[in-house]
Design a protein around this motif. Structure first.
Motif, PDB file in Angstrom:
ATOM      1  N   ALA A  42      -3.763   3.795  -1.443  1.00 26.61           N
ATOM      2  CA  ALA A  42      -3.302   4.227  -2.761  1.00 26.61           C
ATOM      3  C   ALA A  42      -2.695   3.070  -3.537  1.00 26.61           C
ATOM      4  O   ALA A  42      -2.956   2.884  -4.736  1.00 26.61           O
ATOM      5  CB  ALA A  42      -2.296   5.364  -2.612  1.00 26.61           C
ATOM      6  N   ALA A  43      -1.871   2.253  -2.856  1.00 29.49           N
ATOM      7  CA  ALA A  43      -1.267   1.098  -3.518  1.00 29.49           C
ATOM      8  C   ALA A  43      -2.329   0.086  -3.936  1.00 29.49           C
ATOM      9  O   ALA A  43      -2.268  -0.491  -5.030  1.00 29.49           O
ATOM     10  CB  ALA A  43      -0.240   0.452  -2.592  1.00 29.49           C
ATOM     11  N   ALA A  44      -3.321  -0.122  -3.069  1.00 29.87           N
ATOM     12  CA  ALA A  44      -4.396  -1.063  -3.385  1.00 29.87           C
ATOM     13  C   ALA A  44      -5.197  -0.593  -4.597  1.00 29.87           C
ATOM     14  O   ALA A  44      -5.617  -1.402  -5.435  1.00 29.87           O
ATOM     15  CB  ALA A  44      -5.318  -1.224  -2.177  1.00 29.87           C
ATOM     16  N   LYS A  45      -5.400   0.710  -4.686  1.00 31.93           N
ATOM     17  CA  LYS A  45      -6.137   1.262  -5.832  1.00 31.93           C
ATOM     18  C   LYS A  45      -5.397   0.988  -7.139  1.00 31.93           C
ATOM     19  O   LYS A  45      -6.003   0.610  -8.151  1.00 31.93           O
ATOM     20  CB  LYS A  45      -6.338   2.761  -5.635  1.00 31.93           C
ATOM     21  N   LEU A  46      -4.095   1.148  -7.112  1.00 28.75           N
ATOM     22  CA  LEU A  46      -3.309   0.873  -8.314  1.00 28.75           C
ATOM     23  C   LEU A  46      -3.303  -0.618  -8.637  1.00 28.75           C
ATOM     24  O   LEU A  46      -3.386  -1.008  -9.808  1.00 28.75           O
ATOM     25  CB  LEU A  46      -1.880   1.389  -8.143  1.00 28.75           C
ATOM     26  N   ARG A  47      -3.199  -1.444  -7.612  1.00 33.17           N
ATOM     27  CA  ARG A  47      -3.232  -2.891  -7.858  1.00 33.17           C
ATOM     28  C   ARG A  47      -4.559  -3.323  -8.455  1.00 33.17           C
ATOM     29  O   ARG A  47      -4.613  -4.232  -9.301  1.00 33.17           O
ATOM     30  CB  ARG A  47      -2.955  -3.659  -6.558  1.00 33.17           C
ATOM     31  N   ALA A  48      -5.640  -2.665  -8.048  1.00 36.74           N
ATOM     32  CA  ALA A  48      -6.961  -2.979  -8.596  1.00 36.74           C
ATOM     33  C   ALA A  48      -7.026  -2.667 -10.084  1.00 36.74           C
ATOM     34  O   ALA A  48      -7.852  -3.229 -10.809  1.00 36.74           O
ATOM     35  CB  ALA A  48      -8.041  -2.215  -7.842  1.00 36.74           C
ATOM     36  N   GLU A  49      -6.149  -1.764 -10.532  1.00 36.82           N
ATOM     37  CA  GLU A  49      -6.083  -1.411 -11.949  1.00 36.82           C
ATOM     38  C   GLU A  49      -5.074  -2.272 -12.703  1.00 36.82           C
ATOM     39  O   GLU A  49      -4.800  -2.043 -13.878  1.00 36.82           O
ATOM     40  CB  GLU A  49      -5.717   0.064 -12.096  1.00 36.82           C
ATOM     41  N   GLY A  50      -4.491  -3.254 -11.983  1.00 34.03           N
ATOM     42  CA  GLY A  50      -3.561  -4.176 -12.621  1.00 34.03           C
ATOM     43  C   GLY A  50      -2.098  -3.837 -12.442  1.00 34.03           C
ATOM     44  O   GLY A  50      -1.228  -4.494 -13.030  1.00 34.03           O
ATOM     45  N   ALA A  51      -1.799  -2.821 -11.640  1.00 35.99           N
ATOM     46  CA  ALA A  51      -0.413  -2.405 -11.454  1.00 35.99           C
ATOM     47  C   ALA A  51       0.286  -3.248 -10.409  1.00 35.99           C
ATOM     48  O   ALA A  51      -0.348  -3.828  -9.523  1.00 35.99           O
ATOM     49  CB  ALA A  51      -0.369  -0.932 -11.042  1.00 35.99           C
ATOM     50  N   ASP A  52       1.607  -3.299 -10.504  1.00 37.89           N
ATOM     51  CA  ASP A  52       2.430  -3.915  -9.467  1.00 37.89           C
ATOM     52  C   ASP A  52       2.848  -2.784  -8.539  1.00 37.89           C
ATOM     53  O   ASP A  52       3.831  -2.076  -8.794  1.00 37.89           O
ATOM     54  CB  ASP A  52       3.649  -4.596 -10.098  1.00 37.89           C
ATOM     55  N   ALA A  53       2.088  -2.582  -7.483  1.00 41.44           N
ATOM     56  CA  ALA A  53       2.272  -1.424  -6.603  1.00 41.44           C
ATOM     57  C   ALA A  53       2.381  -1.869  -5.155  1.00 41.44           C
ATOM     58  O   ALA A  53       1.664  -2.777  -4.712  1.00 41.44           O
ATOM     59  CB  ALA A  53       1.115  -0.448  -6.766  1.00 41.44           C
ATOM     60  N   HIS A  54       3.267  -1.204  -4.413  1.00 38.81           N
ATOM     61  CA  HIS A  54       3.515  -1.562  -3.020  1.00 38.81           C
ATOM     62  C   HIS A  54       3.667  -0.290  -2.191  1.00 38.81           C
ATOM     63  O   HIS A  54       4.197   0.713  -2.675  1.00 38.81           O
ATOM     64  CB  HIS A  54       4.797  -2.392  -2.898  1.00 38.81           C
TER      65      HIS A  54
END
Length: 249
Positions: A42-54
């Protein structure tokens, strides 16, 4: 200054959408989940959209897991600006689903996550929230836990015969919200309960008429309240209406 938010139960459904929508506000999101594989994805999916997610591993029914998550957040970020207590379970139905068919085992199981877990997470993270300039705590509740709605003959809530565990756990969440708001009323921290409305999620076998995106909107609103915003309120979707508003406890 970076704003950091921690959302429990964030690998799917309303929790994930809450994280995604908060990133649109420039928030760094920490996705709490029990399953590392699902949480990392889930975090990787958000990061792929440009988010700072962990991803932060947490089981809200396990005090050691909660303590480890709090320690990780402190080590990596030093403070916390937003806490969204989203994780919850329904517990399923005993017998015919009526209150008289319920078992204490199911009641205890649901309260461990929905109530005891929420309190444990909040208490563990409150020191980090106090370090923020003006933190926000959002407890995801439900209109089915509204005593006013359940006792008003003109409310659709009064027509529902529900099992005790999930429904009463959300009533408890409402009181927990009020008590934290009272304790923190002289601080910049605001504590509110969000009502997503009847949202299609795994919790209800995707039977809800609202989308996860819509269900996340009340939490995001309360998580981003301005300094003059309310505290100690129950706010979100109002059954049968398009707009959002304050809900009676």
């Amino acid at each position: 200054m970076t704003i950091t938010a921690f959302i429990t139960g964030a690998n799917k459904g309303i929790g994930y959408e809450t994280a995604r929508q908060l990133t649109a506000h420039g928030v760094t999101v920490l996705l709490g989940a029990r399953n590392p594989e699902l949480g990392q994805a889930a975090a990787a999916k958000l990061r792929a959209e440009g988010a700072d997610a962990h991803f932060i591993r947490i089981d809200v029914a396990d005090e050691q897991s909660i303590a480890a998550a709090a320690a990780q957040i402190e080590a990596d970020f030093g403070r916390l600006d937003i806490l969204v207590n989203n994780a919850a379970i329904s517990g399923g139905l005993d017998g015919d689903g009526k209150p008289s068919s319920g078992t204490l085992a199911t009641l205890r199981h649901v309260y461990e996550t929905n109530v005891f877990g929420l309190v444990a997470v909040t208490n563990a993270l409150l020191p980090l929230l106090r370090r923020a300039e003006a933190a926000r705590i959002v407890n995801v509740s439900s209109e089915v836990g509204s005593l006013a709605g359940r006792t008003d003959p003109n409310s659709p809530m009064s027509q529902m015969v529900s099992a005790i565990p999930y429904t009463s756990s959300k009533t408890a969440v409402n009181m927990v919200t009020v008590l934290y708001a009272l304790e923190l009323k002289d601080t910049p921290i605001k504590v509110n309960a969000a009502n997503p409305g009847y949202t299609a999620t795994d919790l209800n076998a995707n039977s809800g008429f609202r989308t996860a995106e819509q269900g996340a909107e009340p939490s995001v609103h309360l998580a981003t309240l301005p300094a003059d915003g309310p505290t100690g309120t129950f706010w979100g979707h109002i059954w049968g209406q398009e707009e959002y508003g304050r809900i009676e406890w």
